[in-house]
Design an enzyme around this catalytic site. Sequence first.
Site, PDB file in Angstrom:
ATOM      1  CB  VAL A   1      -0.979   0.054   1.200  1.00 46.76           C
ATOM      2  CG1 VAL A   1      -2.078  -0.976   1.048  1.00 46.76           C
ATOM      3  CG2 VAL A   1      -0.251  -0.103   2.536  1.00 46.76           C
TER       4      VAL A   1
ATOM      5  CE1 TYR B   1      -1.150  -0.560  14.947  1.00 43.01           C
ATOM      6  CE2 TYR B   1      -2.265  -0.184  17.041  1.00 43.01           C
ATOM      7  CZ  TYR B   1      -2.244  -0.751  15.778  1.00 43.01           C
ATOM      8  OH  TYR B   1      -3.318  -1.498  15.358  1.00 43.01           O
TER       9      TYR B   1
HETATM   10  N1  LIG Z   1      -5.490  -7.367  15.925  1.00 44.65           N
HETATM   11  C1  LIG Z   1      -5.782  -6.341  16.691  1.00 44.65           C
HETATM   12  O1  LIG Z   1      -5.895  -6.472  17.938  1.00 44.65           O
HETATM   13  C2  LIG Z   1      -6.020  -4.987  16.077  1.00 44.65           C
HETATM   14  C3  LIG Z   1      -6.583  -4.009  16.902  1.00 44.65           C
HETATM   15  C4  LIG Z   1      -6.810  -2.745  16.376  1.00 44.65           C
HETATM   16  C5  LIG Z   1      -6.509  -2.477  15.041  1.00 44.65           C
HETATM   17  N2  LIG Z   1      -5.967  -3.448  14.253  1.00 44.65           N
HETATM   18  C6  LIG Z   1      -5.676  -3.087  12.859  1.00 44.65           C
HETATM   19  O2  LIG Z   1      -6.340  -3.967  11.998  1.00 44.65           O
HETATM   20  C7  LIG Z   1      -5.630  -4.051  10.759  1.00 44.65           C
HETATM   21  C8  LIG Z   1      -5.404  -5.512  10.419  1.00 44.65           C
HETATM   22  O3  LIG Z   1      -4.564  -6.058  11.419  1.00 44.65           O
HETATM   23  P1  LIG Z   1      -4.556  -7.609  11.813  1.00 44.65           P
HETATM   24  O4  LIG Z   1      -4.772  -7.682  13.260  1.00 44.65           O
HETATM   25  O5  LIG Z   1      -5.411  -8.399  10.903  1.00 44.65           O
HETATM   26  O6  LIG Z   1      -2.995  -7.897  11.561  1.00 44.65           O
HETATM   27  P2  LIG Z   1      -2.238  -8.999  10.697  1.00 44.65           P
HETATM   28  O7  LIG Z   1      -0.793  -8.783  10.947  1.00 44.65           O
HETATM   29  O8  LIG Z   1      -2.811 -10.344  10.984  1.00 44.65           O
HETATM   30  O9  LIG Z   1      -2.589  -8.595   9.204  1.00 44.65           O
HETATM   31  C9  LIG Z   1      -2.107  -7.408   8.632  1.00 44.65           C
HETATM   32  C10 LIG Z   1      -1.815  -7.660   7.167  1.00 44.65           C
HETATM   33  O10 LIG Z   1      -1.354  -6.429   6.588  1.00 44.65           O
HETATM   34  C11 LIG Z   1      -0.314  -6.747   5.676  1.00 44.65           C
HETATM   35  N3  LIG Z   1       0.541  -5.579   5.452  1.00 44.65           N
HETATM   36  C12 LIG Z   1       1.407  -4.998   6.309  1.00 44.65           C
HETATM   37  N4  LIG Z   1       2.040  -3.980   5.705  1.00 44.65           N
HETATM   38  C13 LIG Z   1       1.560  -3.911   4.435  1.00 44.65           C
HETATM   39  C14 LIG Z   1       1.820  -3.078   3.326  1.00 44.65           C
HETATM   40  N5  LIG Z   1       2.745  -2.118   3.373  1.00 44.65           N
HETATM   41  N6  LIG Z   1       1.116  -3.288   2.193  1.00 44.65           N
HETATM   42  C15 LIG Z   1       0.190  -4.273   2.119  1.00 44.65           C
HETATM   43  N7  LIG Z   1      -0.079  -5.126   3.120  1.00 44.65           N
HETATM   44  C16 LIG Z   1       0.599  -4.935   4.272  1.00 44.65           C
HETATM   45  C17 LIG Z   1       0.433  -7.902   6.329  1.00 44.65           C
HETATM   46  O11 LIG Z   1       1.197  -8.646   5.382  1.00 44.65           O
HETATM   47  C18 LIG Z   1      -0.711  -8.700   6.949  1.00 44.65           C
HETATM   48  O12 LIG Z   1      -1.176  -9.729   6.088  1.00 44.65           O
HETATM   49  C19 LIG Z   1      -4.344  -3.256  10.949  1.00 44.65           C
HETATM   50  O13 LIG Z   1      -4.488  -1.970  10.399  1.00 44.65           O
HETATM   51  C20 LIG Z   1      -4.218  -3.181  12.474  1.00 44.65           C
HETATM   52  O14 LIG Z   1      -3.475  -2.063  12.883  1.00 44.65           O
HETATM   53  C21 LIG Z   1      -5.724  -4.701  14.746  1.00 44.65           C
END
Ligand SMILES: NC(=O)c1ccc[n+]([C@@H]2O[C@H](COP(=O)([O-])OP(=O)(O)OC[C@H]3O[C@@H](n4cnc5c(N)ncnc54)[C@H](O)[C@@H]3O)[C@@H](O)[C@H]2O)c1
Length: 238
Positions: free
Chosen positions: A56, A141
């Site tokens: 991205v 973050y």
């Molecule tokens: N899991 C939690 O507790 C939580 C809580 C709040 C917010 N979030 C947010 O939810 C979203 C998804 O997180 P998740 O928990 O599924 O994490 P995850 O690590 O399981 O998945 C994140 C995905 O994003 C991809 N990614 C990272 N950098 C990238 C880039 N530059 N271009 C394209 N893809 C990229 C990774 O390869 C991964 O597959 C994120 O934005 C995270 O900050 C997660």
Amino acid sequence: MTEVRRALVTGAARGIGLAIAERLAEEGWQVVATDRDVTPLAGVVRAGITPAPLDVTDRPAVAALLDGMDTIDLAVCNAGISGRIGPPGTLPPGAFAEVLRVNLLGVFITAQEAARRMMAGSAIVTVASRSHLSSANAVHYGMSKGAVVALTRAMASAWRWRGISVNAVSPGLTDTDILRSLGDDHVARMASLEPGGAPLDPAVMAGAVAWLASPEGRHVRGQNLLVDDGKSIGMTPW
Ligand SMILES: NC(=O)c1ccc[n+]([C@@H]2O[C@H](COP(=O)([O-])OP(=O)(O)OC[C@H]3O[C@@H](n4cnc5c(N)ncnc54)[C@H](O)[C@@H]3O)[C@@H](O)[C@H]2O)c1
């Protein structure tokens, strides 16, 4: 003939992004499920989901991918990284900028390139985080997600005249790799503070995104939907 609705989901190889892609496909969307590492998507064979590699932060790649889609009705800007966790005083140089680059600039690039190609009635959903309210051991973050919330509101305001809705979903603790990467002890400590006592299922976030993208949900604009079992409103028992 039913209308084809096309969605782009970023960071969709696992976790919340994958749950969103699967939920949208179930609801009849044609989903381009992208990730900088699409390897895990090789095992996901589901009608309506097309995997595609995409970083991205790479604007030409985002633009080229969108040009390859016939139309774009929904962009879910979900890709994100946690960055290194620890007290602010130990944050290494570069960590701050890297988290901003992916979590904020990546969201903006995706949303901007998508909006350029969208018609009225389209939607953009960003994935922020409850941690924009407080994140003592991940200041970069939390700050990046606070900026995503502000960016979402600003984009909603700018594009509502074009009929594009823009909203954020802010997950609380959710059971995915990004969380597990923090280590069992850390996760157990965080989970003990959750109202439900455990991280949420990514499918819960997918439901929120799917509703915001629905014809009803698209009348909501510029909002940040906290999906965290109410931790953000406090836990007073009376
Ligand atoms: N899991 C939690 O507790 C939580 C809580 C709040 C917010 N979030 C947010 O939810 C979203 C998804 O997180 P998740 O928990 O599924 O994490 P995850 O690590 O399981 O998945 C994140 C995905 O994003 C991809 N990614 C990272 N950098 C990238 C880039 N530059 N271009 C394209 N893809 C990229 C990774 O390869 C991964 O597959 C994120 O934005 C995270 O900050 C997660």
